[in-house]
Enzyme design. Structure first.
Site, PDB file in Angstrom:
ATOM      1  CB  ALA A 204      -0.915  -0.003   1.228  1.00  0.00           C
ATOM      2  CB  THR A 241      -5.575  -9.733  14.730  1.00  0.00           C
ATOM      3  OG1 THR A 241      -5.775 -10.807  15.651  1.00  0.00           O
ATOM      4  CG2 THR A 241      -6.785  -8.817  14.730  1.00  0.00           C
ATOM      5  CB  CYS A 329      15.330  -2.679   0.955  1.00  0.00           C
ATOM      6  SG  CYS A 329      13.603  -2.308   0.764  1.00  0.00           S
TER       7      CYS A 329
END
Ligand code: PLP
Length: 384
Positions: A204, A241, A329
């Protein structure tokens, strides 16, 4: 933390600012409810509905079915899951995997892990523009090839790969075709059915959504062993979750990106092209890499001959210009980018290479300032 007032952010491939509509949706969602979507009482069931609406909306952006979308905590997780999970579930058929040599570390590292665990990996080389050709893939395919992973667009160069042709080559030997679409999603149109993609990973934060959420698209019928074991979330395939506020922000950002794609592409490619044209005129001995292929609209990869990219980045940082020497990264590592090495760019050029990635907030004024600063700083470094 303080930043220069007039800073220019041109590192949108590393991450993008959260768009206001996504931020507002996340705040108002968190203010309304905190319930666990896996619980049974009514307010929790409302959370479940929010989750399933987001899944359906996101699925539609790539022409997929809602049940083919599995939320993850990042693009890295989605790639790790695809590579490790699919290889494991197909290991009775074969042990050969193919990836390109210019993949992000989120694909290369799981590939190296698989090599240490009994799989054989072939690394495909790219041509001098960063393209993986179907011919190169065809030559590497074998009867025991179970999976091929080639990124939709390269994070350093912005090169868009010929995904439809590559996927169809992979399918000829019955291999699963995975693509890391983290850089491409929300920047170019993507249809998994038109392109023949079996699994695809996105994140996202590369399209104006929050950091820490992504998804793996897994075509129905493609099995993958779970990466995370625990609860029965995501139909038992990915335990943990769900980060629902982030998923809501992701949904809003993706809807916004996909519904304004053409305007976005026209704006960022205009700003990027002006930047490339103007630095070519202003600074001698520079090259725009991967300039003659289909590219993401906001990417410009520039080599400044005979200087150190780290030194130039530091000088730009001091002047409030935030760019990158390659993948975020890998920054902090002094090694030359594996992508530039794979392309065979000469060291004298490669060590002076920077990535500028433009976004919807960049303007022609930014370009004018950047070219002035770059002209001055490159001349100073070359004079040293
Ligand atoms: N794949 C590509 C091509 C990327 O550019 C990145 C991030 O830069 C990733 C994967 C990792 O995504 P995330 O930051 O969501 O883990």
């Amino acid at each position: 933390m303080s930043y220069a007032l007039q800073s220019i952010y041109v590192d949108h491939a590393a991450t993008t600012p959260l768009i206001p509509a996504a931020r507002e949706a996340m705040y108002s969602f968190e203010a309304k409810g905190f319930y666990n979507p896996s619980s049974s009482y009514r307010p929790a069931q409302e959370m479940k509905r929010v989750l399933e609406t987001a899944r359906k909306t996101l699925a539609a952006t790539i022409d997929a079915q809602a049940r083919e979308i599995y939320f993850t905590a990042s693009g890295t997780e989605a790639n790790n899951w695809a590579l490790k999970g699919i290889s494991e579930s197909l290991s009775s058929r074969g042990h050969h995997i193919i990836v390109s040599a210019i993949e992000h570390h989120a694909v290369l590292e799981p590939a190296h892990w698989l090599e240490r665990h009994g799989f054989e990996v072939t690394y495909l080389s790219a041509d001098c523009q960063g393209v993986i050709t179907p011919e190169v893939l065809e030559a590497a395919l074998r009867d025991d090839t179970i999976m091929v992973s080639i990124m939709t667009a390269n994070n350093e160069l912005g090169t868009i790969e010929p995904i439809r042709e590559l996927a169809s080559c992979a399918h000829r030997v019955g291999a699963v075709f995975h693509t890391d679409a983290v850089q491409a999603y929300g920047h170019i149109p993507l249809s998994v059915s038109e392109l023949g993609i079996d699994t695809l990973s996105v994140s996202a934060h590369k399209l104006g959504g929050p950091r820490g959420v992504g998804f793996l698209y897994r075509r129905q019928g493609i099995d993958a062993e779970p990466l995370l074991h625990g609860g029965a979330q995501e139909r038992g395939a990915r335990a943990g979750t769900e980060n629902l506020a982030a998923i809501v922000g992701f949904q809003v950002a993706a809807e916004e990106a996909c519904s304004h794609l053409e305007d976005y592409q026209a704006h960022v490619s205009y700003v990027r092209d002006e930047f490339c044209k103007r630095i070519m005129q202003a600074i001698p001995d520079i090259r725009i890499n991967a300039d003659h292929v289909q590219k993401l609209p906001g990417h410009a990869h520039v080599s400044f001959k005979g200087i150190s990219n780290i030194a130039l980045l530091l000088r730009l940082d001091k002047r409030g210009i935030y760019a990158s020497a390659g993948s975020a990264c890998a920054s902090g590592s002094l090694e030359q980018s594996h992508v530039l090495t794979a392309l065979g760019i000469e060291p004298d050029w490669a060590q002076g290479s920077l990535r500028f990635t433009f976004g919807r907030d960049n303007t022609l004024r930014d370009v004018v300032s950047m070219v002035e600063v770059l002209k001055h700083e490159v001349a100073r470094l070359r004079a040293l």
